[in-house]
Design an enzyme around this catalytic site. Structure first.
Site, PDB file in Angstrom:
ATOM      1  N   CYS A   1      28.279 136.108  47.414  1.00 23.09           N
ATOM      2  CA  CYS A   1      29.417 135.340  46.890  1.00 23.09           C
ATOM      3  C   CYS A   1      30.662 135.545  47.766  1.00 23.09           C
ATOM      4  CB  CYS A   1      29.635 135.687  45.422  1.00 23.09           C
ATOM      5  SG  CYS A   1      30.460 134.366  44.538  1.00 23.09           S
TER       6      CYS A   1
ATOM      7  N   ILE B   1      28.948 132.504  40.038  1.00 23.97           N
ATOM      8  CA  ILE B   1      30.263 132.715  39.408  1.00 23.97           C
ATOM      9  C   ILE B   1      31.341 132.248  40.385  1.00 23.97           C
ATOM     10  CG2 ILE B   1      31.848 134.401  38.397  1.00 23.97           C
ATOM     11  CD1 ILE B   1      29.354 136.241  37.975  1.00 23.97           C
TER      12      ILE B   1
ATOM     13  N   HIS C   1      24.594 136.008  42.635  1.00 25.45           N
ATOM     14  CA  HIS C   1      24.754 137.452  42.403  1.00 25.45           C
ATOM     15  C   HIS C   1      23.425 138.109  42.017  1.00 25.45           C
ATOM     16  CE1 HIS C   1      29.218 137.801  42.338  1.00 25.45           C
ATOM     17  NE2 HIS C   1      29.128 136.504  42.083  1.00 25.45           N
TER      18      HIS C   1
ATOM     19  N   GLU D   1      22.644 141.075  42.167  1.00 28.16           N
ATOM     20  CA  GLU D   1      22.872 142.418  41.606  1.00 28.16           C
ATOM     21  C   GLU D   1      23.069 142.370  40.096  1.00 28.16           C
ATOM     22  OE1 GLU D   1      24.992 140.585  43.111  1.00 28.16           O
ATOM     23  OE2 GLU D   1      27.005 140.842  42.278  1.00 28.16           O
TER      24      GLU D   1
HETATM   25  N1  GLN Z   1      35.609 132.424  44.228  1.00 35.12           N
HETATM   26  C1  GLN Z   1      35.550 133.690  44.891  1.00 35.12           C
HETATM   27  C2  GLN Z   1      36.157 133.622  46.285  1.00 35.12           C
HETATM   28  O1  GLN Z   1      36.446 132.577  46.755  1.00 35.12           O
HETATM   29  C3  GLN Z   1      34.145 134.204  44.988  1.00 35.12           C
HETATM   30  C4  GLN Z   1      33.604 134.452  43.604  1.00 35.12           C
HETATM   31  C5  GLN Z   1      32.638 135.587  43.508  1.00 35.12           C
HETATM   32  O2  GLN Z   1      32.491 136.407  44.409  1.00 35.12           O
HETATM   33  N2  GLN Z   1      32.010 135.672  42.364  1.00 35.12           N
HETATM   34  O3  GLN Z   1      36.317 134.640  46.895  1.00 35.12           O
END
Ligand code: GLN
Length: 188
Positions: free
Chosen positions: A78, A134, A170, A172
């Protein structure tokens, strides 16, 4: 073997737990001297602008980048994926820039801030992987050295370039250790 987990912000404890589940020791990385002796590094999800800023403030950005260039396996999830990307659409935020990919942040839109979906990842075997997204980024484009490992809704969400691995989701946060095992098996 000890794998580092960057612990400046975000979901680092969950990665440590996943590594323990794979039988691998880990160390939380907050200072440059803690990089010594690690065989690989995980960059967790969180907020990529914050983690990038802290990487600079804690004098970690350049050493991690150099270790990556010299062959250290690195897995970003992410926000970690965003930090690995060479190009971030519409942003000049600090990054490692080690992977030849272009990413779009928060790319799945506001209505679907977070969602989970069973995703086919052939490299992990026939069982679909429950991917948790997320405020996730996706990969808009990849260079020729990058292998696309999974897409969702036509968007690239999992990719590998040699020893670098990047996931929009994610792994994890689920009990499924296959993505971590893939990193340990294929990127080392
Ligand atoms: N939206 C976050 C970003 O741009 C990333 C979200 C996440 O790591 N769950 O850094």
């Amino acid at each position: 073997m000890i794998v580092g987990v960057l612990a400046l912000q975000g979901a680092f404890r969950e990665h440590q737990r996943a590594l323990a589940g794979c039988g691998v020791d880990s160390v939380l990385i907050k200072k440059p001297e803690q990089l010594e002796g690690i065989s690989g590094l995980i960059i967790p999800g969180g907020e990529s602008t914050t983690i990038g800023k802290l990487l600079n403030e804690f004098s970690l950005l350049e050493p991690v980048k150099k270790m990556g260039e010299e062959g250290l396996p690195i897995f970003g999830t992410c926000a970690g994926l965003i930090l690995l990307a060479r190009n971030i659409a519409g942003s000049e935020q600090p990054r490692l820039g080690l992977m030849d990919i272009t990413v779009e942040r928060n790319a799945f839109g506001r209505q679907v801030d977070s969602f989970e979906v069973d995703t086919d990842i052939p490299a992990l075997g026939p069982e679909p992987f429950r991917a948790v997204f997320i405020r996730a980024p996706y990969i808009l484009g990849v260079g020729s050295g990058v292998e696309v490992l999974a897409s969702f809704d036509g968007k690239i969400v999992f990719a590998r370039q040699g020893r670098f691995l990047a996931a929009s989701f994610h792994p994890e946060l689920t009990g499924d250790l296959r993505v971590h095992r893939y990193f340990l098996d294929k990127c080392f």
